[in-house]
Design a protein around this motif. Sequence first.
Motif, PDB file in Angstrom:
ATOM      1  N   GLN A 429       4.226   7.541   8.502  1.00  0.00           N
ATOM      2  CA  GLN A 429       4.621   7.711   7.100  1.00  0.00           C
ATOM      3  C   GLN A 429       3.406   8.152   6.168  1.00  0.00           C
ATOM      4  O   GLN A 429       3.638   8.932   5.542  1.00  0.00           O
ATOM      5  CB  GLN A 429       5.401   6.457   6.653  1.00  0.00           C
ATOM      6  CG  GLN A 429       6.647   6.100   7.320  1.00  0.00           C
ATOM      7  CD  GLN A 429       7.582   7.698   7.116  1.00  0.00           C
ATOM      8  OE1 GLN A 429       7.564   8.402   8.102  1.00  0.00           O
ATOM      9  NE2 GLN A 429       8.390   7.858   5.836  1.00  0.00           N
ATOM     10  N   GLU A 434       4.472  10.113   2.961  1.00  0.00           N
ATOM     11  CA  GLU A 434       5.695   9.319   2.236  1.00  0.00           C
ATOM     12  C   GLU A 434       5.657   8.092   2.429  1.00  0.00           C
ATOM     13  O   GLU A 434       4.763   7.463   3.217  1.00  0.00           O
ATOM     14  CB  GLU A 434       6.955   9.781   3.229  1.00  0.00           C
ATOM     15  CG  GLU A 434       7.333  11.292   3.017  1.00  0.00           C
ATOM     16  CD  GLU A 434       8.420  11.873   4.031  1.00  0.00           C
ATOM     17  OE1 GLU A 434       9.221  10.748   4.321  1.00  0.00           O
ATOM     18  OE2 GLU A 434       8.555  12.871   4.386  1.00  0.00           O
ATOM     19  N   GLU A 437       9.573   2.940   2.282  1.00  0.00           N
ATOM     20  CA  GLU A 437      11.005   2.696   1.759  1.00  0.00           C
ATOM     21  C   GLU A 437      12.135   2.998   2.665  1.00  0.00           C
ATOM     22  O   GLU A 437      12.901   2.231   3.287  1.00  0.00           O
ATOM     23  CB  GLU A 437      11.572   3.140   0.393  1.00  0.00           C
ATOM     24  CG  GLU A 437      12.233   2.200  -0.636  1.00  0.00           C
ATOM     25  CD  GLU A 437      12.265   2.537  -1.845  1.00  0.00           C
ATOM     26  OE1 GLU A 437      13.449   2.392  -2.445  1.00  0.00           O
ATOM     27  OE2 GLU A 437      11.308   3.212  -2.325  1.00  0.00           O
ATOM     28  N   LYS A 438      12.134   4.332   2.881  1.00  0.00           N
ATOM     29  CA  LYS A 438      13.375   4.885   3.830  1.00  0.00           C
ATOM     30  C   LYS A 438      12.959   4.367   5.278  1.00  0.00           C
ATOM     31  O   LYS A 438      14.038   3.862   5.905  1.00  0.00           O
ATOM     32  CB  LYS A 438      13.406   6.336   3.708  1.00  0.00           C
ATOM     33  CG  LYS A 438      14.696   6.922   4.103  1.00  0.00           C
ATOM     34  CD  LYS A 438      14.477   8.587   4.203  1.00  0.00           C
ATOM     35  CE  LYS A 438      15.211   9.116   3.009  1.00  0.00           C
ATOM     36  NZ  LYS A 438      15.216  10.683   3.232  1.00  0.00           N
ATOM     37  N   SER A 439      11.810   4.438   5.738  1.00  0.00           N
ATOM     38  CA  SER A 439      11.533   4.211   7.108  1.00  0.00           C
ATOM     39  C   SER A 439      12.015   2.804   7.407  1.00  0.00           C
ATOM     40  O   SER A 439      12.464   2.388   8.420  1.00  0.00           O
ATOM     41  CB  SER A 439      10.115   4.158   7.553  1.00  0.00           C
ATOM     42  OG  SER A 439       9.760   5.437   7.643  1.00  0.00           O
ATOM     43  N   LYS A 441      14.213   0.787   6.014  1.00  0.00           N
ATOM     44  CA  LYS A 441      15.523   0.615   6.180  1.00  0.00           C
ATOM     45  C   LYS A 441      16.199   1.088   7.501  1.00  0.00           C
ATOM     46  O   LYS A 441      16.930   0.526   8.126  1.00  0.00           O
ATOM     47  CB  LYS A 441      16.377   1.477   5.021  1.00  0.00           C
ATOM     48  CG  LYS A 441      16.305   0.939   3.612  1.00  0.00           C
ATOM     49  CD  LYS A 441      17.233   1.714   2.661  1.00  0.00           C
ATOM     50  CE  LYS A 441      16.987   1.268   1.274  1.00  0.00           C
ATOM     51  NZ  LYS A 441      17.291   2.262   0.135  1.00  0.00           N
ATOM     52  N   ASP A 505      20.182  10.544   8.113  1.00  0.00           N
ATOM     53  CA  ASP A 505      18.711  10.654   8.210  1.00  0.00           C
ATOM     54  C   ASP A 505      18.044  10.878   9.366  1.00  0.00           C
ATOM     55  O   ASP A 505      17.344  11.752   9.702  1.00  0.00           O
ATOM     56  CB  ASP A 505      17.927   9.429   7.409  1.00  0.00           C
ATOM     57  CG  ASP A 505      18.020   9.791   5.962  1.00  0.00           C
ATOM     58  OD1 ASP A 505      17.992  10.859   5.363  1.00  0.00           O
ATOM     59  OD2 ASP A 505      18.332   8.575   5.278  1.00  0.00           O
ATOM     60  N   TYR A 512      12.460  10.005  12.018  1.00  0.00           N
ATOM     61  CA  TYR A 512      13.416   8.988  11.464  1.00  0.00           C
ATOM     62  C   TYR A 512      14.320   8.650  12.790  1.00  0.00           C
ATOM     63  O   TYR A 512      14.617   7.362  12.944  1.00  0.00           O
ATOM     64  CB  TYR A 512      14.343   9.408  10.221  1.00  0.00           C
ATOM     65  CG  TYR A 512      13.672   9.282   8.960  1.00  0.00           C
ATOM     66  CD1 TYR A 512      12.721   8.455   8.817  1.00  0.00           C
ATOM     67  CD2 TYR A 512      13.951  10.322   8.112  1.00  0.00           C
ATOM     68  CE1 TYR A 512      11.902   8.475   7.592  1.00  0.00           C
ATOM     69  CE2 TYR A 512      13.219  10.246   6.782  1.00  0.00           C
ATOM     70  CZ  TYR A 512      12.306   9.466   6.428  1.00  0.00           C
ATOM     71  OH  TYR A 512      11.379   9.510   5.305  1.00  0.00           O
TER      72      TYR A 512
END
Lengths: 544, 242
Positions: A429, A434, A437-439, A441, A505, A512
């Motif tokens: 990331q 990036e 946060e998204k990773s 989750k 995603d 992802y």
Amino acid sequence: MKHKIYLRDWYFNAGIIGFLTIAADGRGLDSISSLSINENFIEFENDIFEGFEEKFIKYAFIKFFNVQAYVQRLQKAQKEVTDKKTKIKPEQMLKKIEEIEKSPYKDFLKLLNIPISEYKSVEDFINNLENAKNTIKALPKEQIFKILSSSPEGRASLQNFISWRFKGICSSDNISEYINKMKSTNQSKKLKNNDLCLSCQERKAEYEFNNAISNIIGFNKDNSNWIWGFKPSKLKICPLCAIIYNCAFASFAYVLKSVDGEYLNYFYFPNENTKVSSLFEAVMAFNLMLDNIEDNSNLLYAMIRQTIRHIAAKQSNNIAENINFIEIADNPILAGQSSKGYNIYNYNISYDIARFLDMQFSADSIPRGSYVIKNTYYSIEEELLKLTIEQQLGYSALYRYYVYALFPERYNPRFNLNKVTAFVVKYIQWIRGENMEKSQKIVNKGFISGINLRNELLKKNKENQINGLVYGFLNDLKIADREKFLDKYIRIIMSHNLPNYFGKDEMLDDDYFLQFGYSFINGLMSKENAYEAAVIDNSIEEGN
Amino acid sequence: MRAVRIKLYQNMVNYRRELSFGYVQTYPLPTPSMIKGMAHGLLNLDKYHNLKISIQGNYSSVVTNMQKVYKFDRDRASRPNNPYDVIVGNANKTAMHGVMFVDEIVDMELMLHISFDEDNLNEQLLEAVRRKTVVLGRNEDIAQVDFEGTNLVDILSSNNEYRLPYSIYLNPEICRNEQLEGTHYRLPFYYEPVSSFNDKRIFRYVDAVYIAKGNKIQYSDVIIDSDGNLVSFLSIKNGCLR
């Protein structure tokens, strides 16, 4: 007579720092009367060589006398005698004493006045060995050196030890000759160009620049034209440059590593081209740091940590100017009949990677542990750090660690897959620019999905299916085949009436998808009731 | 004063630090001796002609590459079990190979200013750069010439403020005035005449400081070319000799 020595390549720089370290003899550089330090050169008078040989031998001894290795010698004898206590004969005990006192530690105990030869029984002898072990452990190395160097026999024994230890590292035998030459030479007449030292191009060339001087970099007559010219006889250097090269050992951090059941030398040197003073400080700081490390297997970790701090503090954005560090690894394959071979690796750390690692060090989130392949032990933290620095960390590394975890009887894995996965994902990331946060989750989703499936299989007494499933999923992840993975995943969760966690995603982004996939397998491989135990670190700050 | 401004691009290049061996290091920019050699080579000059050189450039990163190196100078008789047969001239030799670690600079963009004392050599150099293959660094380090940026330029003085667009070798005096932090180098400029290839090359050196791009020059008088690019000439006449 004033001498000027300039910074140059890493090995010569190591020599300069080693030379200064030996000359200062544990005091500050300002204690060396005639020394002046400039940005990229040092200047000094001949008085620096007063007592230099003695200090050189002292440093060599302190650097290479390994208390633990010596105590093991006593331990081995003690164990053998203890095992055969009832059957051992007096002459066998004498033989043990001979073995302990043989080269390269010739007569150490006798010279240090540690009695082991006076005993009336086997118990006495075993006690003597125990006392000898404790005495050696309690004696500082400087003290051992002082006692040994106080008698002619002790000095001979020291010299013998150092010659043995320096084999393949540098040529200690000639150091007194180089020093005497420096003291006696008064170079006033102008020399012809062809008589000048190739290294400093100022003093008279007198000694061949071959293995006798530069063992570690493996220079010899056969490869002289890789430096310059075709005639090795032309490649001669002056006694001062020879001294500098021979002092390189004093600035190296050194560790013995067991590889395939054989002990090999590893040396480390943090190099920096900017200034003599900051290079000296970097080496000193690193060596101080090492004093606080009990387990030398963490040497590379310490080296990288020190380097990272240095770069982060300097905020240097220029790769070539960053401090880099060099690892010199013994390579028996490259060795000749009377020489050793070494591989030399250089690690440059870009400012960006330094920032990333600095955060991981601060958060103590570098995974630790090990695995074994064919009797060779591999450290996870060392491997991950190297891959990070070389910017080669990715899913292929993750795949390997999952395979090791899948076959514990073959690889004896001792590491936490959660931590390894989290570290690799964070790095990826970071490189992508990036945040986590998204990773985070996605990783959590994958992990929970894996745990759910595992618990379901355990409930139905189908534990024997888990390894087969993991193996199949791993193969799909290895080649990043989303369709195959998804096909397997959907089938298996539907057949057990479990919720589908695979989302949009993961469908649209390869990274992802892989992060979900590995986390899912991680959950599937978890120990029983791992759901509470293996909570993934949710406290990761943005950017970490 | 006039100079030739040469803009070059090199993909993977090594400007070798002398005597580095086993792990071959690189300077962050070519040394004046390399530029001198390149210019003299392009002009087929067989003796040293005095010149001033300004060197600046940017790159993306540095990688350490592994290279296989071959050596074939041992007679067959001395190595009977060696599997390789190499014919060198009229002699039968065997070959060995080893590994070296070599620093390589990735995507080097160079801007050089070269000013010979003899003005006609500047014009000839521009012509040669436009016609011939330019090699800078190792033998394999061929450079791509940016023809638009390569010209004859006038050198002018200036007292404006400058933020360095390229990393550059600067005169140590300017760095002291400006309190700029960088890496101090003693760079080889040219070697004294030799009579054969086997003679030792004894260099004359010049002191310079490598300053990273983005730094500012505010208080010193500087020189620029006719397009406003900063120029920092290194020369044996003006440089600090050992």
